[in-house]
Write an enzyme that holds these catalytic residues in place. Structure first.
Site, PDB file in Angstrom:
ATOM      1  N   CYS A  96       0.816  -1.217   0.000  1.00  0.00           N
ATOM      2  CA  CYS A  96       0.000   0.000   0.000  1.00  0.00           C
ATOM      3  C   CYS A  96       0.854   1.274   0.000  1.00  0.00           C
ATOM      4  CB  CYS A  96      -0.953  -0.037   1.183  1.00  0.00           C
ATOM      5  SG  CYS A  96      -2.378   1.020   0.956  1.00  0.00           S
ATOM      6  N   HIS A 195      -3.287  -5.590   2.356  1.00  0.00           N
ATOM      7  CA  HIS A 195      -2.930  -5.700   3.774  1.00  0.00           C
ATOM      8  C   HIS A 195      -3.509  -7.008   4.305  1.00  0.00           C
ATOM      9  CE1 HIS A 195      -1.581  -1.558   4.568  1.00  0.00           C
ATOM     10  NE2 HIS A 195      -2.584  -1.123   3.845  1.00  0.00           N
TER      11      HIS A 195
HETATM   12  N1  GLN Z   1      -1.948   6.891   2.585  1.00  0.00           N
HETATM   13  C1  GLN Z   1      -2.085   6.020   1.429  1.00  0.00           C
HETATM   14  C2  GLN Z   1      -3.507   6.020   0.855  1.00  0.00           C
HETATM   15  O1  GLN Z   1      -4.440   6.380   1.528  1.00  0.00           O
HETATM   16  C3  GLN Z   1      -1.690   4.585   1.794  1.00  0.00           C
HETATM   17  C4  GLN Z   1      -2.641   3.956   2.804  1.00  0.00           C
HETATM   18  C5  GLN Z   1      -2.146   2.620   3.330  1.00  0.00           C
HETATM   19  O2  GLN Z   1      -0.946   2.325   3.367  1.00  0.00           O
HETATM   20  N2  GLN Z   1      -3.106   1.762   3.805  1.00  0.00           N
HETATM   21  O3  GLN Z   1      -3.690   5.637  -0.313  1.00  0.00           O
END
Ligand code: GLN
Length: 244
Positions: A96, A195
């Site tokens: 992510c 995740h």
């Molecule tokens: N901040 C980034 C987004 O919102 C990554 C989020 C995350 O790592 N879950 O896309």
């Protein structure tokens, strides 16, 4: 090759800043699945202000925009080293927010554009909608071909050039909710929005990455002894069933 002489060194990039939704579970899975086979496992943490060490496999988790700001500056300052390691065949896995920083840039909804390290020919821009939920996708290189996980991001990632998707979506939004793909790969660099954490429920992908890193390091085929993955694949199946 004698497995007792095998050693896998993992460089964990900025775990105190990017470690959302149990991304540390990916490290635990890599550790256990090497040690269960008698392979030595070395874990090196890289924190802000430290020089990124030599490793066979680099991991970076996800995080909110504010954590990504600090990490992006740290990584960009060591971009040349990371690209050199990529071109030497080191394995990278980014989840992510970490995945987003593997590209050329991440433009959050507000604030400055975060420069990435261009390990992947990709870029990310924040969208208006947050994608949250279970994801199932199909690869063309794993058996079983499915990957399962959980996504929570507003970033929309677009792949270019030689960077290809990791998997074709069945359920979920993946890279951008438009093109039907999830994740990206170039050489031995892998990025994904999954995740969960990812590897405990996808042991076949964990073994694929371990083997890739060891074969790149030792220059020979590496056979990993089979493990009883009944629990892991029960978790995999439960996500598959829940997602539809
Ligand atoms: N901040 C980034 C987004 O919102 C990554 C989020 C995350 O790592 N879950 O896309």
């Amino acid at each position: 090759m004698e497995k007792c002489h095998l050693k896998l060194t993992i460089g964990h990039l900025y775990p105190k800043q990017l470690n959302l939704y149990g991304d540390m579970g990916n490290i635990t899975t890599l550790k256990m699945r090497t040690e269960w086979r008698g392979i030595e496992f070395e874990y090196l943490e890289i924190n802000p202000g430290e020089t990124i060490c030599d490793a066979d496999f680099y991991f970076i988790g996800g995080g909110q925009d504010k954590e990504q700001v600090a990490v992006s500056k740290e990584m960009f300052a060591q971009k040349d080293f990371l690209i050199k390691k990529r071109d030497e065949g080191a394995v990278f896995l980014g989840i992510c927010g970490g995945y987003q920083l593997f590209g050329h840039f991440y433009q959050p909804f507000e604030g400055e554009k975060l420069l990435g390290v261009s390990l992947l020919d990709a870029y990310t821009v924040a969208g208006k909608k947050r994608f949250i939920g279970n994801v199932t996708a199909h690869t063309n290189f794993l058996a079983p071909e499915t990957l399962v996980g959980f996504e929570n991001h507003s970033g929309l990632t677009y792949l270019q050039g030689e960077t290809k998707p990791l998997a074709r979506l069945s359920v979920g939004n993946g890279n951008n909710g438009e093109d039907g793909f999830e994740g990206g790969r170039y050489k031995n660099v892998f990025g994904t929005y999954l995740h969960g954490s990812l590897l405990p429920k996808n042991p076949h992908f964990a073994d694929f990455l371990i083997r890739l890193a060891l074969e790149n390091k030792y220059g020979e085929n590496v056979e990993l002894a089979p493990l009883d993955d009944s629990l892991e694949f029960a978790a995999h199946k439960s996500v598959l069933e829940k997602a539809y």
